[in-house]
Design an enzyme around this catalytic site. Structure first.
Site, short mmCIF file in Angstrom:
data_model
loop_
_atom_site.label_atom_id
_atom_site.label_comp_id
_atom_site.label_asym_id
_atom_site.label_seq_id
_atom_site.Cartn_x
_atom_site.Cartn_y
_atom_site.Cartn_z
N CYS A 1 15.27 -32.94 7.28
CA CYS A 1 14.23 -33.78 6.69
C CYS A 1 13.66 -34.75 7.73
CB CYS A 1 14.78 -34.55 5.50
SG CYS A 1 16.18 -35.60 5.92
N HIS B 1 17.57 -39.81 3.34
CA HIS B 1 16.53 -38.79 3.33
C HIS B 1 15.26 -39.30 4.00
CE1 HIS B 1 14.39 -35.31 2.19
NE2 HIS B 1 13.77 -35.79 1.14
N GLN C 1 11.47 -26.72 3.91
CA GLN C 1 12.60 -27.10 4.77
C GLN C 1 13.75 -26.09 4.72
OE1 GLN C 1 13.98 -31.22 4.25
NE2 GLN C 1 16.06 -30.49 4.54
N ASN D 1 7.13 -35.27 0.47
CA ASN D 1 8.46 -34.73 0.63
C ASN D 1 8.33 -33.29 1.12
OD1 ASN D 1 11.24 -34.76 0.49
ND2 ASN D 1 11.32 -34.31 -1.70
#
Ligand SMILES: *[C@@H]1O[C@H](CO)[C@@H](O)[C@H](O)[C@H]1NC(C)=O
Length: 356
Positions: A139, A278, A133, A299
């Site tokens: 995100c 998030h 990222q 993630n």
């Protein structure tokens, strides 16, 4: 006399800190490894004091054998959790559920379904490797592409990596803010109205806001809409993850335990079920041998710097890399020294999500 004593103590205390700083080889190794350069000695002192506190906190956590996960020092070590938060977490939480829009349909769990005890969509080909990222609050875009990649695979049998940059650059009209944050549902709405989203290959990630250059001929997938799962209803989420595929979820990632997470089942007693900052992707669930239920969550990597000596490979093996960075020691293997946020695949607590 009392004043003098206090003054002496204070001078002694600050001298100790800078003495420590000068002598602390681990600090210098960490700084060098992560290419940290500070504008002044004062700045370095401040960063050192934050770093040493983080290190103590991490060591204390790791020495507690009752914890179900481990933590590790990483490149976020000289930042307070507030600073980390401002830099990385870009899921904009709106009041109540307005962000879902009036077109949102609530997921109705199918009846008569016996769910498997364990689900891991990675093993079924639904999930692309963990992506980087960088320093951009995007995100939400990674979470959105993740769930559409899964549904596209389900429908076509082809796993196509989709463009987060397309979402960052082009969904502003749908209420997203590019690198300043956004919502997964707004990404889905954009994709639907836009007639698709470009492939990662045709519209690569740069990690900064750019001018939209979506090209219809590079579309990799489309969505016809989205369905929300009732916030807080873990049975419904389990049903959705078990029967539909990877699901976009939002979590509260605003804790040091998250920033320095290394491995194991992540549990944060102070986790909020309403303050969610998030966007991630639930790709499965299960129960550990110890009997602890978990969500399997994808993630993103946060690699925003490159150590001068080692080429950094991002992509293919990302999901394989275990967080074994040994920055205290000199090592020549780049993989061991891979700079990254320690979170790759992690197993989350039950109960801290909102959908999508
Ligand atoms: C869109 O993509 C096609 C195929 O990749 C290419 O031929 C075309 O020039 C692109 N259009 C624009 C405006 O960039």
């Amino acid at each position: 006399m009392a004043h003098l004593t206090l003054l002496l103590v204070m001078i002694f205390a600050s001298a100790t800190l800078s003495d420590l700083l000068i002598k602390d080889n681990a600090w210098h190794a960490w700084k060098e490894y992560y290419n940290k350069i500070y504008a002044s000695d004062d700045e370095e002192s401040l960063r050192y004091s934050i770093w040493i506190n983080n290190l103590k906190m991490i060591n204390q956590h790791n020495s507690d054998k009752s914890k179900s996960f481990t933590m590790e020092m990483n490149h976020l070590g000289d930042m307070t959790i507030k600073e980390v938060h401002l830099m990385l977490n870009g899921y904009n939480r709106m009041k109540e559920t307005k962000s879902h829009g009036s077109d949102a349909v609530t997921f109705l769990p199918p009846s008569n379904v016996v769910l498997p005890k364990e689900v891991d969509w990675r093993t079924k080909g639904y999930v692309t490797p963990v992506k980087n990222q960088g320093q951009c609050g995007s995100c939400w875009a990674f979470s959105a592409t993740g769930s559409l990649e899964g549904q596209h695979f389900k429908k076509t049998g082809k796993l196509v990596s989709l463009s987060e940059q397309n979402l960052v650059d082009c969904s502003l009209k749908f209420g997203n803010y590019g690198c300043d944050g956004g919502w997964m549902v707004r990404a889905f709405r954009y994709i639907n109205a836009n007639g698709g989203i470009d492939t990662e290959a045709s519209y690569p990630y740069v990690g900064a806001d750019e001018k939209c250059h979506f090209n219809k001929s590079d579309v990799g997938a489309d969505d016809t809409g989205y369905v929300t799962v009732k916030s807080g209803d873990e049975d419904a989420l389990k049903m959705a993850v078990g029967t539909v595929g990877p699901i976009s979820v939002a979590i509260d990632a605003g804790h040091s335990s998250f920033a320095f997470y290394n491995g194991g089942v992540y549990v944060e007693p102070d986790c909020s079920t309403t303050f969610l900052d998030h966007g991630v992707l639930a790709v499965g669930y299960g129960t550990t041998e110890e009997g602890q239920d978990y969500w399997l969550v994808k993630n993103r990597l946060v690699i925003s710097f490159r150590p001068s000596k080692c080429p950094v490979a991002v992509g293919e093996q990302a999901g394989e890399w275990k967080a074994t960075s040994k920055w205290q020691e000199t090592s020549t293997t780049c993989v061991e020294l891979l700079p990254m946020q320690a979170i790759l695949w992690f197993e989350g607590t039950l109960g801290d999500y909102e959908l999508p």
